[in-house]
Write a protein that holds these residues in place. Structure first.
Motif, PDB file in Angstrom:
ATOM      1  N   MET A 513     -13.851 -58.047  33.825  1.00 16.35           N
ATOM      2  CA  MET A 513     -14.575 -58.488  32.625  1.00 16.35           C
ATOM      3  C   MET A 513     -15.103 -59.906  32.730  1.00 16.35           C
ATOM      4  SD  MET A 513     -12.323 -56.936  29.532  1.00 16.35           S
ATOM      5  CE  MET A 513     -13.102 -57.956  28.299  1.00 16.35           C
ATOM      6  N   PRO A 516     -20.499 -61.274  35.157  1.00 14.44           N
ATOM      7  CA  PRO A 516     -21.597 -61.194  34.182  1.00 14.44           C
ATOM      8  C   PRO A 516     -22.066 -59.767  33.940  1.00 14.44           C
ATOM      9  CG  PRO A 516     -22.312 -62.230  36.241  1.00 14.44           C
ATOM     10  CD  PRO A 516     -20.823 -62.164  36.273  1.00 14.44           C
ATOM     11  N   MET A 517     -22.174 -58.966  35.005  1.00 14.70           N
ATOM     12  CA  MET A 517     -22.727 -57.633  34.829  1.00 14.70           C
ATOM     13  C   MET A 517     -21.825 -56.760  33.957  1.00 14.70           C
ATOM     14  SD  MET A 517     -25.573 -56.910  35.476  1.00 14.70           S
ATOM     15  CE  MET A 517     -27.033 -57.299  36.408  1.00 14.70           C
ATOM     16  N   LEU A 519     -19.848 -57.904  31.566  1.00 16.92           N
ATOM     17  CA  LEU A 519     -20.033 -58.399  30.195  1.00 16.92           C
ATOM     18  C   LEU A 519     -21.344 -57.905  29.594  1.00 16.92           C
ATOM     19  CD1 LEU A 519     -18.855 -62.119  30.286  1.00 16.92           C
ATOM     20  CD2 LEU A 519     -17.865 -60.256  28.968  1.00 16.92           C
ATOM     21  N   VAL A 520     -22.394 -57.972  30.421  1.00 18.11           N
ATOM     22  CA  VAL A 520     -23.696 -57.487  29.964  1.00 18.11           C
ATOM     23  C   VAL A 520     -23.579 -56.015  29.567  1.00 18.11           C
ATOM     24  CG1 VAL A 520     -25.987 -56.870  30.816  1.00 18.11           C
ATOM     25  CG2 VAL A 520     -25.089 -59.163  31.216  1.00 18.11           C
ATOM     26  N   ILE A 522     -20.881 -54.392  28.614  1.00 17.85           N
ATOM     27  CA  ILE A 522     -20.075 -54.246  27.390  1.00 17.85           C
ATOM     28  C   ILE A 522     -20.929 -54.523  26.155  1.00 17.85           C
ATOM     29  CG2 ILE A 522     -18.150 -55.225  26.070  1.00 17.85           C
ATOM     30  CD1 ILE A 522     -16.676 -55.707  28.665  1.00 17.85           C
ATOM     31  N   PHE A 523     -21.714 -55.592  26.229  1.00 17.85           N
ATOM     32  CA  PHE A 523     -22.547 -55.943  25.068  1.00 17.85           C
ATOM     33  C   PHE A 523     -23.569 -54.837  24.767  1.00 17.85           C
ATOM     34  CE2 PHE A 523     -22.452 -60.487  23.455  1.00 17.85           C
ATOM     35  CZ  PHE A 523     -21.119 -60.652  23.740  1.00 17.85           C
TER      36      PHE A 523
ATOM     37  N   MET B 388     -28.251 -58.032  20.546  1.00 14.90           N
ATOM     38  CA  MET B 388     -27.233 -57.859  21.584  1.00 14.90           C
ATOM     39  C   MET B 388     -27.880 -57.858  22.969  1.00 14.90           C
ATOM     40  SD  MET B 388     -24.188 -57.870  20.262  1.00 14.90           S
ATOM     41  CE  MET B 388     -22.917 -57.018  21.190  1.00 14.90           C
ATOM     42  N   ALA B 392     -27.098 -60.391  25.911  1.00 16.18           N
ATOM     43  CA  ALA B 392     -26.788 -59.896  27.253  1.00 16.18           C
ATOM     44  C   ALA B 392     -27.726 -60.531  28.277  1.00 16.18           C
ATOM     45  CB  ALA B 392     -26.893 -58.373  27.292  1.00 16.18           C
ATOM     46  N   ILE B 395     -26.705 -64.103  28.854  1.00 14.82           N
ATOM     47  CA  ILE B 395     -25.513 -64.166  29.700  1.00 14.82           C
ATOM     48  C   ILE B 395     -25.919 -64.026  31.158  1.00 14.82           C
ATOM     49  CG2 ILE B 395     -23.403 -62.941  30.363  1.00 14.82           C
ATOM     50  CD1 ILE B 395     -23.198 -62.015  27.427  1.00 14.82           C
ATOM     51  N   TYR B 396     -26.733 -62.989  31.396  1.00 18.78           N
ATOM     52  CA  TYR B 396     -27.105 -62.733  32.775  1.00 18.78           C
ATOM     53  C   TYR B 396     -27.914 -63.886  33.351  1.00 18.78           C
ATOM     54  CZ  TYR B 396     -28.798 -60.651  36.965  1.00 18.78           C
ATOM     55  OH  TYR B 396     -29.054 -60.433  38.273  1.00 18.78           O
ATOM     56  N   PHE B 399     -25.729 -67.023  34.002  1.00 17.32           N
ATOM     57  CA  PHE B 399     -24.918 -66.832  35.200  1.00 17.32           C
ATOM     58  C   PHE B 399     -25.784 -66.952  36.443  1.00 17.32           C
ATOM     59  CE2 PHE B 399     -21.604 -64.899  32.565  1.00 17.32           C
ATOM     60  CZ  PHE B 399     -20.453 -65.179  33.274  1.00 17.32           C
ATOM     61  N   PHE B 493     -13.548 -67.681  26.524  1.00 16.26           N
ATOM     62  CA  PHE B 493     -12.967 -66.610  27.330  1.00 16.26           C
ATOM     63  C   PHE B 493     -12.894 -67.029  28.802  1.00 16.26           C
ATOM     64  CE2 PHE B 493     -13.858 -62.752  29.907  1.00 16.26           C
ATOM     65  CZ  PHE B 493     -12.694 -62.044  29.639  1.00 16.26           C
ATOM     66  N   VAL B 511      -9.639 -59.467  35.315  1.00 17.57           N
ATOM     67  CA  VAL B 511      -9.409 -58.705  34.089  1.00 17.57           C
ATOM     68  C   VAL B 511     -10.041 -57.332  34.291  1.00 17.57           C
ATOM     69  CG1 VAL B 511      -9.653 -58.699  31.604  1.00 17.57           C
ATOM     70  CG2 VAL B 511      -9.544 -60.859  32.822  1.00 17.57           C
ATOM     71  N   ASN B 512      -9.244 -56.445  34.881  1.00 12.83           N
ATOM     72  CA  ASN B 512      -9.768 -55.156  35.317  1.00 12.83           C
ATOM     73  C   ASN B 512      -9.673 -54.142  34.181  1.00 12.83           C
ATOM     74  OD1 ASN B 512     -10.448 -52.819  36.603  1.00 12.83           O
ATOM     75  ND2 ASN B 512      -9.021 -53.085  38.304  1.00 12.83           N
ATOM     76  N   MET B 513     -10.839 -53.670  33.757  1.00 14.04           N
ATOM     77  CA  MET B 513     -10.866 -52.748  32.617  1.00 14.04           C
ATOM     78  C   MET B 513     -10.205 -51.411  32.899  1.00 14.04           C
ATOM     79  SD  MET B 513     -14.631 -53.337  31.002  1.00 14.04           S
ATOM     80  CE  MET B 513     -14.565 -51.863  29.992  1.00 14.04           C
ATOM     81  N   THR B 619     -17.002 -58.740  21.248  1.00 11.29           N
ATOM     82  CA  THR B 619     -18.068 -57.741  21.164  1.00 11.29           C
ATOM     83  C   THR B 619     -18.183 -57.183  19.750  1.00 11.29           C
ATOM     84  OG1 THR B 619     -17.485 -57.118  23.418  1.00 11.29           O
ATOM     85  CG2 THR B 619     -18.977 -55.661  22.242  1.00 11.29           C
TER      86      THR B 619
END
Lengths: 697, 697
Positions: A513, A516-517, A519-520, A522-523, B388, B392, B395-396, B399, B493, B511-513, B619
């Motif tokens: 998590m 970036p990808m 998180l992107v 998830i959003f 959203m 996103a 964010i991308y 990064f 975060f 943080v592995n989903m 989220t």
């Protein structure tokens, strides 16, 4: 192996048995008496309307299904095959897809035939024989749907597995089922609410005539809607969950344990089906008995038999080096069954008539519709919290129960099988749950027919008793559908992660998590349920508007209709047609979003983004499903509580305010909320296919 | 290093400059004429009510703050210190916490003094001088709040950094700010809506008297509410974002780049403040000019100056081996500024009067309140999707812009700095945005005073023009607050993940989903915003109910009040007191949820679950914030559009339906929605403290 493969035939046999039992039950129902010519006439109108809708729905979906069929077939030429692995595309996948779509349709036709042909028969049973017989007829009608869903699901998966031998290929069966389920849920949801809102707003509110009054032109459409929404929509939804969960469990099981991992979920399904068939025989009541208690007995028998059978099955299947996890796997299945019961209980707690959260909404109606709506929104939001904790607890318990029994170096991997098994446990009772759910619209329609055919009031009293029970079972089934969708989605997510790992030859596919990808993803995934919720909500608003205009027009233009003069007859067919056309046309846009969003995310942003997408979509989808379903249910029952004579009863100011809340809740609980289940599952089944085709992590 | 540390003094100096500018501006406002004795009297009543509320709010929070102060201090004795690292607890942290809480309160007092002392002066300026002067007075009043927030934020962080030299310790400053912000947002939100709904439901709907009519006993409470909700609540919210983002950026920057990474965010803040001060001078309009355009010019000047300054700053700070990322860091800041503009535009698109989504709600009002509410919910849900995607994308981009410039082996790590810089970029214009937002309640109050003091109608025309602009800027500020909360939460975060990595001595904290604990955390975190949404929504419902009862009682028991007989005077103080008491008592429960949930998850389930929790919370919190704010805004403006004479105008049936939607939207947009921002941030700041204290992964 030869002898082992026999086990798959047993599973197929159990599916076939369920189907035969369903057909036999249907035949026995058709022998029951339909009552007076008037009752027969109304029942046939509802049946024809429902079939017309189903025909149109499936016809509309044919080109769509063919495009996917061709894409699935042709996709094999555009991707490179990994040495030693099978691609999830090609002719076998394409055929599996079509079979999944077709069997979903068959289950829909069977169930709808059963429920729409049983409504007058239930009313007649209530008239000539009494409550016990009426419950018997209506529950058997529901059982046809329930056992068709579970039976066709298990039969389809087993036979395709026997033929193709690869769960990844037959995942397209689940994809076919889920594509249909999405449209059936959304289309059915729009239909039922357009008709319901249209009938209520003009008939009950403006014209002041009672519910189910034959003068109301939307009355037949309203009764059709109960069937296409609750029966066909819910059936397709759970058919999908059933297929997708079984296949996801087989995929994960295959990776971890080979054949035992594949066959175990199939046989859990077989046990569940046999248990459900036995359970149906326990649903009986005396003349002054409690139908709810009778249904509960049936469900408990099914659950207990399934749990017991699974215990011995696990001991028999997991032997040798996997023996240690037999108990863990059983515990995971048990966790699923417990979630089942817990979610039903919680749904009742938040939405049951007379519960504090519901009476609080009713009390708020005293200061008008706005405060009623505010408190309903608050109840809906609140009602998500504890169920989410229950799901979280089940996830943890299922992982732990399998993982802790595994050898230390395999604990993390094997634990994933636990989540699939919890989902399987929950769905093993699908046959019974769908039966209980589908019985509702039959009882509801029977009451409508009693009213329209002017049967003596004591008949209506009996059908009302059944109808009230039907509302509770519908609420339980809604909770069940959401919970199973959540666990199914997690199982699909795990299977997807597994698939990506193989495709890219990774030791482990880490969905981190902090990247970036992810998180992107998830959003974006989190936003999709809101978009689909908006599309479906608005679709109901627009479709209902069309219906309102038509009903107003008929009252205005057909002389003597509103006054109930003999000879003045409402044009029911026109309302049925309007509901059908708007439901079909408005289910397309959300369907396109549901199917293309994961494809776009996967190909444009990569495998990690798609994993994040599934996580965000599932979390938010489940939350919205709970919020919308429970808010709607609570509004509905707040109104009913006032109608029972509280706060001034019917026609009082608080009642008018509560009607507004109930109307707002209609698309929430019957369209947008239920659309969330297939939404999160269809994304999962598509991702499973996409996983091995993606070109970037 | 000596000379470098001077840079921190520059940042502190910029903060002090902003504060001085604010105080100087306040002094100059107080010299303006307050108008007639009647105007002065009303203004003073509003001022007293607002101050009484603030006093009570902060007094209630003192024991709460002291408990946390003691816990922070004492916690050092219960955890083992890692060799060579600082713990985020102990006396320095406890003191930082108190400073953060106190400065938030100081900003609140300064801003509230300014806005509540400017309302009559704005009305008087409109009367004696005209629109240009009225804009000048009201905007300067807002600027006091805006520059107090930004100035105190930067001053506090810089000075604490100069004293303690460790961003992890001064993170408690952000925690203090965020704890206060949550209560200020929720308490203020409950206050403003209890008063508003109470005033409207009885005054406008039942008694049929106009808005701001002095006969309405809740009218003063309503005006107070505008200030405590929009000004104090929003100010505390952005003060928190400001502090938390700066500190998170410093923490991440410290790990990656050492001192330059710490000082850069502080100096971006300094540039933003100077730019905002310059920007305020560009807010001028002529007598027949467009105040909105004037405000836009101010904002654009601020943004462009900030962008330009940051470009040169980045080149100056990042030299040597980090020189490559100077451009990337600038681009990330720019991305934040662009999100700022984009979110404002999107908010206007979905909620602006006369926009298609708004007129569609108005059209739906023709078939009653239920369809109005349904369409409003649909607009709210729809309005989450594109924002959203924008987040996103940001964010991308953030990064990517930093990561792609970094050396290959550090790309992943350095990229995280990008997200913090995007947040910083967005918040650098906080001074200007808060100024624009706080100007709204002043204009709104000025209109109320013009009405109550019976000034000539042309005065009201002018204040209404300003008020309309204020509604737009409030909407923009809401979008800004949500967007900045989202980016702040992501920065927190990232900083938390960094902290856990150090604490457990990991190479990387993944943080592995696919791990159960992460999934469990996501599910629980996702459910918390719904729970808090429910609590706050219900709080408004209950508080409003108390207000409705009181207003009804006064109309009933005070002879001649409703008829407006001379001598019959409403008991305003009692309504103010009711709003105050219920707001204070009902902000406690959600506050406890917000603060304890991350602590429980962290200690009971571990660091991975807490990471998942933050992801799910952010989220879903952002989605709900957008949904609730935009649905509420759209309902509000649909009503206003009808009031402009469309669809039959005021008092028509569609208007009545639209009033219901507007009332439903009130707690959505002004209480529950805004509560989401501090909710997700307070969880982040607490987690930052918890990270190094957790005992299990």
């Amino acid at each position: 192996m030869e002898q082992n493969m026999m086990l798959a035939y047993y599973a197929a046999g159990a599916g076939a048995l369920a189907l035969l039992f369903a057909l036999f039950t249907l035949a026995s129902i058709l022998k029951e008496d339909m009552g007076t010519p008037k009752m027969r006439e109304i029942s046939e109108a509802v049946h024809e309307g429902a079939m017309a809708y189903l025909n149109r729905q499936y016809k509309t979906l044919i080109p769509f299904a063919l495009i996917i069929f061709v894409l699935l077939w042709a996709a094999q030429y555009f991707v490179e095959q990994q040495p030693g692995s099978h691609l999830p595309v090609g002719p076998a996948s394409a055929i599996s897809f079509l079979v999944g779509a077709c069997l979903s349709a068959v289950a829909g036709y069977l169930g709808m035939t059963s429920t729409t042909k049983s409504n007058a028969r239930t009313a007649e049973a209530a008239r000539s024989h009494g409550l016990a017989k009426a419950l018997n007829v209506s529950f058997r009608a529901g059982a046809v749907m329930g056992l068709s869903v579970a039976g066709l699901g298990l039969l389809g998966v087993s036979v395709l597995y026997i033929i193709f031998g690869n769960p990844l290929i037959i995942n397209s069966f689940a994809f076919g089922a889920s594509a249909i389920a999405f449209f059936a849920r959304v289309g059915g949801g729009i239909y039922t609410k357009a008709a319901d809102v249209g009938a209520d707003l003009v008939g009950k509110v403006e014209a002041g005539i009672p519910e189910d009054d034959p003068r109301n032109p939307a009355v037949i459409a309203d009764n059709v809607g109960d069937n296409v929404g609750d029966t066909a929509g819910m059936g397709a939804d759970l058919f999908e969950s059933y297929a997708a969960t079984t296949i996801a469990a087989m995929l994960i099981g295959n990776t971890l344990f080979g054949f035992p991992g594949i066959i175990f979920p199939l046989l859990v399904g077989a046990i569940g089906i046999v248990a459900a068939i036995i359970g149906t025989f326990f649903v009986r009541t005396s003349e002054d008995g409690n139908p709810q208690a009778a249904l509960n007995v049936g469900l408990w028998v099914t659950n207990i038999l399934t749990a017991a059978g699974t215990f011995f099955l696990a001991k028999a299947i997991f032997v040798g080096e996997t023996a240690a996890i037999a108990t863990g796997v059983f515990m995971a299945v048990l966790a699923g069954l417990i979630v089942n019961v817990a979610v039903g209980y919680l749904t009742e707690l938040y939405t049951g008539t007379g519960k504090p959260s519901v009476t609080r909404i009713a009390e708020a109606s005293k200061s008008g519709p706005a405060t009623n709506v505010i408190h309903g929104l608050a109840v809906g939001m609140e009602s998500t919290f504890i169920p989410m904790l229950v799901f979280a607890g089940a996830i943890y318990f299922a992982f732990w129960s399998v993982g802790s029994a595994a050898p230390a170096d395999k604990a993390g991997l094997w634990a994933i099988y636990g989540i699939a098994m919890a989902a399987m446990g929950m769905l093993s009772s699908a046959g019974m749950v769908v039966a209980m759910d589908s019985f509702g619209p039959v009882a509801d329609n029977a009451g409508g027919i009693a009213e329209m055919a002017e049967l003596p009031p004591e008949v209506r009293v009996k059908t009302d008793k059944l109808d009230a029970v039907g509302n509770t079972t519908a609420a339980i089934a809604k909770g069940f559908a959401i919970g199973s969708a959540a666990l199914t989605a997690l199982a699909l997510f795990s299977a997807y992660v597994d698939g990506v790992k193989h495709k890219f030859g990774l030791e482990e596919f880490v969905v981190n998590m902090t990247e970036p990808m992810v998180l992107v993803g998830i959003f974006i995934g989190g936003a999709v349920p809101f978009l689909v919720g908006s599309q479906t909500m608005r679709a109901v608003g627009e479709a209902a508007y069309g219906m309102v205009e038509e009903v107003r027009r008929q009252f205005r233009e057909i002389p003597g209709l509103l006054e109930g003069k003999p000879g003045a007859k409402a044009d029911y067919a026109r309302c049925v047609d309007i509901a059908t056309r708007s439901a079909i046309s408005k289910m397309i846009a959300p369907g396109i979003v549901a199917v293309t969003a994961p494809v776009l995310v996967g190909f444009l942003l990569g495998a990690k983004a798609l994993a994040g997408f599934l996580g965000g979509l599932t979390t938010v989808g489940v939350l919205l499903a709970l919020f919308l379903a429970n808010a709607g249910g609570a509004w509905d029952n707040a109104k009913k509580w006032i109608e029972q004579g509280n706060l001034g009863g019917k026609k009082s100011e608080p009642h008018k305010a509560a009607v507004v809340g109930d109307t707002v809740g209609d698309p929430c609980k019957d369209t947008s909320g239920p659309a969330m289940n297939p939404l999160i599952k269809v994304a999962g089944t598509i991702s499973l296919i996409l996983g091995p085709l993606l070109t970037r992590l």
